[in-house]
Design an enzyme around this catalytic site. Structure first.
Site, PDB file in Angstrom:
ATOM      1  N   ASP A  34       0.784  -1.235   0.000  1.00  0.00           N
ATOM      2  CA  ASP A  34       0.000   0.000   0.000  1.00  0.00           C
ATOM      3  C   ASP A  34       0.816   1.286   0.000  1.00  0.00           C
ATOM      4  OD1 ASP A  34      -2.437  -0.933  -0.290  1.00  0.00           O
ATOM      5  OD2 ASP A  34      -3.165  -0.550   1.740  1.00  0.00           O
ATOM      6  N   HIS A 238      26.953   2.959 -14.873  1.00  0.00           N
ATOM      7  CA  HIS A 238      25.712   3.259 -14.145  1.00  0.00           C
ATOM      8  C   HIS A 238      25.930   3.245 -12.634  1.00  0.00           C
ATOM      9  CE1 HIS A 238      23.149   2.069 -17.879  1.00  0.00           C
ATOM     10  NE2 HIS A 238      23.718   3.241 -17.993  1.00  0.00           N
ATOM     11  N   ASP A 255      27.024  12.666 -13.578  1.00  0.00           N
ATOM     12  CA  ASP A 255      26.026  12.563 -14.648  1.00  0.00           C
ATOM     13  C   ASP A 255      24.670  12.714 -13.959  1.00  0.00           C
ATOM     14  OD1 ASP A 255      24.315  11.877 -16.705  1.00  0.00           O
ATOM     15  OD2 ASP A 255      25.420  10.083 -17.305  1.00  0.00           O
ATOM     16  N   ASP A 266      20.046  16.105 -19.215  1.00  0.00           N
ATOM     17  CA  ASP A 266      20.981  14.989 -19.017  1.00  0.00           C
ATOM     18  C   ASP A 266      22.389  15.523 -19.265  1.00  0.00           C
ATOM     19  OD1 ASP A 266      22.300  12.583 -18.966  1.00  0.00           O
ATOM     20  OD2 ASP A 266      21.281  11.717 -20.714  1.00  0.00           O
ATOM     21  N   HIS A 345      30.020   2.736 -25.100  1.00  0.00           N
ATOM     22  CA  HIS A 345      28.623   3.151 -25.304  1.00  0.00           C
ATOM     23  C   HIS A 345      28.517   4.060 -26.528  1.00  0.00           C
ATOM     24  CE1 HIS A 345      29.425   7.151 -23.528  1.00  0.00           C
ATOM     25  NE2 HIS A 345      30.075   6.537 -22.552  1.00  0.00           N
ATOM     26  N   HIS A 349      21.815  10.025 -27.457  1.00  0.00           N
ATOM     27  CA  HIS A 349      20.455   9.505 -27.627  1.00  0.00           C
ATOM     28  C   HIS A 349      19.506  10.685 -27.742  1.00  0.00           C
ATOM     29  CE1 HIS A 349      20.051  10.525 -23.337  1.00  0.00           C
ATOM     30  NE2 HIS A 349      21.239   9.970 -23.184  1.00  0.00           N
ATOM     31  N   HIS A 356      15.954   8.674 -22.379  1.00  0.00           N
ATOM     32  CA  HIS A 356      16.304   8.011 -23.635  1.00  0.00           C
ATOM     33  C   HIS A 356      15.029   8.092 -24.460  1.00  0.00           C
ATOM     34  CE1 HIS A 356      19.755   5.592 -21.583  1.00  0.00           C
ATOM     35  NE2 HIS A 356      19.977   6.878 -21.637  1.00  0.00           N
ATOM     36  N   GLU A 379      27.684  12.668 -25.824  1.00  0.00           N
ATOM     37  CA  GLU A 379      28.318  12.265 -24.580  1.00  0.00           C
ATOM     38  C   GLU A 379      29.415  11.216 -24.746  1.00  0.00           C
ATOM     39  OE1 GLU A 379      25.780   9.764 -22.050  1.00  0.00           O
ATOM     40  OE2 GLU A 379      24.111  10.211 -23.387  1.00  0.00           O
ATOM     41  N   TYR A 383      37.076   5.269 -20.702  1.00  0.00           N
ATOM     42  CA  TYR A 383      37.095   4.592 -19.404  1.00  0.00           C
ATOM     43  C   TYR A 383      38.205   3.542 -19.442  1.00  0.00           C
ATOM     44  CZ  TYR A 383      32.489   6.579 -20.105  1.00  0.00           C
ATOM     45  OH  TYR A 383      31.471   7.434 -20.430  1.00  0.00           O
ATOM     46  N   ARG A 407      33.667  11.361 -18.924  1.00  0.00           N
ATOM     47  CA  ARG A 407      32.583  11.551 -19.901  1.00  0.00           C
ATOM     48  C   ARG A 407      32.183  13.024 -19.859  1.00  0.00           C
ATOM     49  NH1 ARG A 407      29.643   7.831 -18.411  1.00  0.00           N
ATOM     50  NH2 ARG A 407      27.994   8.719 -17.123  1.00  0.00           N
ATOM     51  N   GLU A 409      28.985  15.408 -21.356  1.00  0.00           N
ATOM     52  CA  GLU A 409      27.675  15.262 -22.005  1.00  0.00           C
ATOM     53  C   GLU A 409      26.913  16.581 -22.016  1.00  0.00           C
ATOM     54  OE1 GLU A 409      24.970  12.609 -19.909  1.00  0.00           O
ATOM     55  OE2 GLU A 409      23.779  12.330 -21.739  1.00  0.00           O
TER      56      GLU A 409
HETATM   57  N1  GLY Z   1      22.402   9.313 -17.671  1.00  0.00           N
HETATM   58  C1  GLY Z   1      21.901   8.541 -18.696  1.00  0.00           C
HETATM   59  C2  GLY Z   1      22.577   8.786 -19.961  1.00  0.00           C
HETATM   60  O1  GLY Z   1      23.487   9.583 -20.015  1.00  0.00           O
HETATM   61  O2  GLY Z   1      22.231   8.244 -20.959  1.00  0.00           O
HETATM   62 MN    MN Z   2      23.786  11.231 -18.758  1.00  0.00          MN
HETATM   63 MN    MN Z   3      22.678  10.623 -21.775  1.00  0.00          MN
END
Ligand code: GLY
Ligand code: MN
Ligand code: MN
Length: 435
Positions: A34, A238, A255, A266, A345, A349, A356, A379, A383, A407, A409
């Site tokens: 609940d 992640h 991030d 993002d 990666h 996106h 995304h 981005e 690494y 990274r 972005e």
């Molecule tokens: N933080 C998710 C991405 O950069 O795609």
């Molecule tokens: Mn991101």
């Molecule tokens: Mn992203």
């Protein structure tokens, strides 16, 4: 704003012809026993209706004689509303959300068939709500079985994504206003984070301050779980534990972005926790920055989407060769994807109602061509993961590189004449990041 939702429905109905499109809201958000999660409306449903309640169904039936837009909603029920909050109810749904007809969701089985039985096809996305998938499939099965008696009715179900998501891929001015606001709040939070981060800080302290700003400025909260990753944690794409104490001579990768009125930002930045980059950090950082700047410059109307990623891959591969981390001929290394252990990666996106966001990237052999109104992230990263999986010559990676993760972005809008970087307000040049 109602005019905008109406306009979106009109655009969609123009594509539907004699079909009927059915959209399901997100379900009630129950966590356990609940206790409820914060409800988050389904993005497609919200895009078309602006209706922000669970247990609802929207139907678009442009061929129907009387009703083209029909809403099924939870009825007003005083007792339930005391517990779970205000409901618009059937009557108000019609008035406020522009439905030609509205019913209680309890009447779905009885009322839905009349909007589907004369349609040429059903537009519906088989989603995660299996019970509702079953409802639609059973209805369709029944109409197919009785088709010989009527000689009319849907002979196919087509994924509604195919007609809806191309619309969502081109943002309107009112959507862009919300995205700029999400970006501005996220920019402020990143700048605050850089001000606060010092050797000895815990990652969660930085996270807490950023997320405080997200809410303080009227955002809904995080667009996705914030990643505040110091040292080698930055090599976990992640990483969300955010519980480590950061040290001098390390980098901090953040991030994080907020959601504002359902639209997301993002942003990633990586900077020294102390005053300066180490020579190794700086060498890798400059490659990622160059890759990001060059990839960003590819975001232009008329350019293929792929150009963004391909550009980043080339700059990163060249840079890794220059540093001796990769060895060989550039084109061959790219063709054989030897950069992948260090850049695993994609370069970005679509961004919008979903982080995304929806929309195709590739149409068979042809890449998507960027057009005004598209919003995407750029981005790239590098690494040097401890015990890099699949790196053939791990033993040959000089240990001084290992554990560095970077990274950068930004969120970019394609405009008619070029681009608008929505997140430009967070510094990323080396000189700006060193005290
Ligand atoms: N933080 C998710 C991405 O950069 O795609
Ligand atoms: Mn991101
Ligand atoms: Mn992203």
């Amino acid at each position: 704003m109602q005019a905008e939702y109406e306009n979106r429905r009109q655009q969609l109905m123009a594509k539907i012809g004699n079909g009927t499109a059915i959209f399901r809201s997100a379900p009630m958000a129950v966590m356990h026993n609940d206790v409820e999660y914060t409800f988050r409306q389904d993005s497609d449903f919200f895009y078309l209706t602006g209706f922000n309640e669970p247990e609802a169904v929207a139907v678009l039936a442009p061929h129907h004689e009387e009703h083209r837009f029909i809403l099924f909603v939870q009825p007003k029920e005083r007792e339930k509303e005391v517990w779970t909050g205000y409901r618009t109810g059937v009557e108000e749904a019609k008035k406020r959300y522009g439905a030609d007809e509205a019913y209680s969701i309890a009447e779905l089985a009885e009322k839905l068939p009349q909007y589907v039985e004369k349609a040429e096809r059903i537009y519906y996305h088989l989603g995660r709500d299996h019970a509702f998938n079953e409802t639609i499939l059973k209805l369709w099965q029944r109409l197919v079985a009785t088709y010989p008696k009527r000689g009319i009715g849907p002979m196919a179900i087509e994924d509604s994504n195919v007609i809806l998501h191309p619309l969502r891929l081109v943002k309107s001015e009112s959507e862009l206003a919300l995205m700029r606001q999400a970006a501005a709040i996220s920019v402020e939070a990143h700048n605050k984070a850089r001000e606060l981060a010092r050797p000895g800080c815990y990652e969660y302290e930085i996270q807490a301050e950023m997320e405080r700003i997200f809410r303080l400025r009227g955002g809904m909260g995080v667009a996705y779980p914030s990643i505040v990753a110091s040292g080698a944690n930055a090599c976990v794409l992640h990483y969300i534990d955010n519980n480590r104490q950061m040290l001098d001579n390390e980098l901090l990768l953040i991030d994080a972005g907020c959601a504002y009125d359902y639209y997301n930002a993002d942003i990633t930045r990586t900077f020294p926790v102390g005053n300066k980059f180490t020579p190794e950090q700086k060498a890798l950082y400059e490659i990622v920055l160059e890759a990001q700047l060059q990839a960003l410059s590819q975001v232009q109307p008329g350019n293929p989407y792929n150009a963004v990623h391909d550009t980043a891959v080339r700059v990163i591969t060249e840079g890794l060769v220059e540093l001796g981390i990769l060895r060989g001929e550039i084109d061959k290394l790219i063709e054989e994807e030897k950069y992948k252990p260090f850049y695993m990666h994609r370069t970005g996106h679509w961004l919008g109602l979903d982080v995304h966001d929806v929309g195709v990237y590739q149409h068979g052999e042809s890449p998507h061509i960027l057009q005004a109104g598209n919003v995407l992230t750029v981005e790239p990263g590098i690494y040097i993961v401890p015990n890099t999986p699949n790196a053939e010559d791990q033993s040959e990676i000089d240990p001084r590189w290992i554990g560095i993760g970077i990274r950068i972005e930004d969120d970019v809008l394609v405009t008619a004449s070029g681009q608008e970087i929505l997140t430009l307000g967070v510094p990323k040049l080396v000189a700006q990041l060193e005290a």
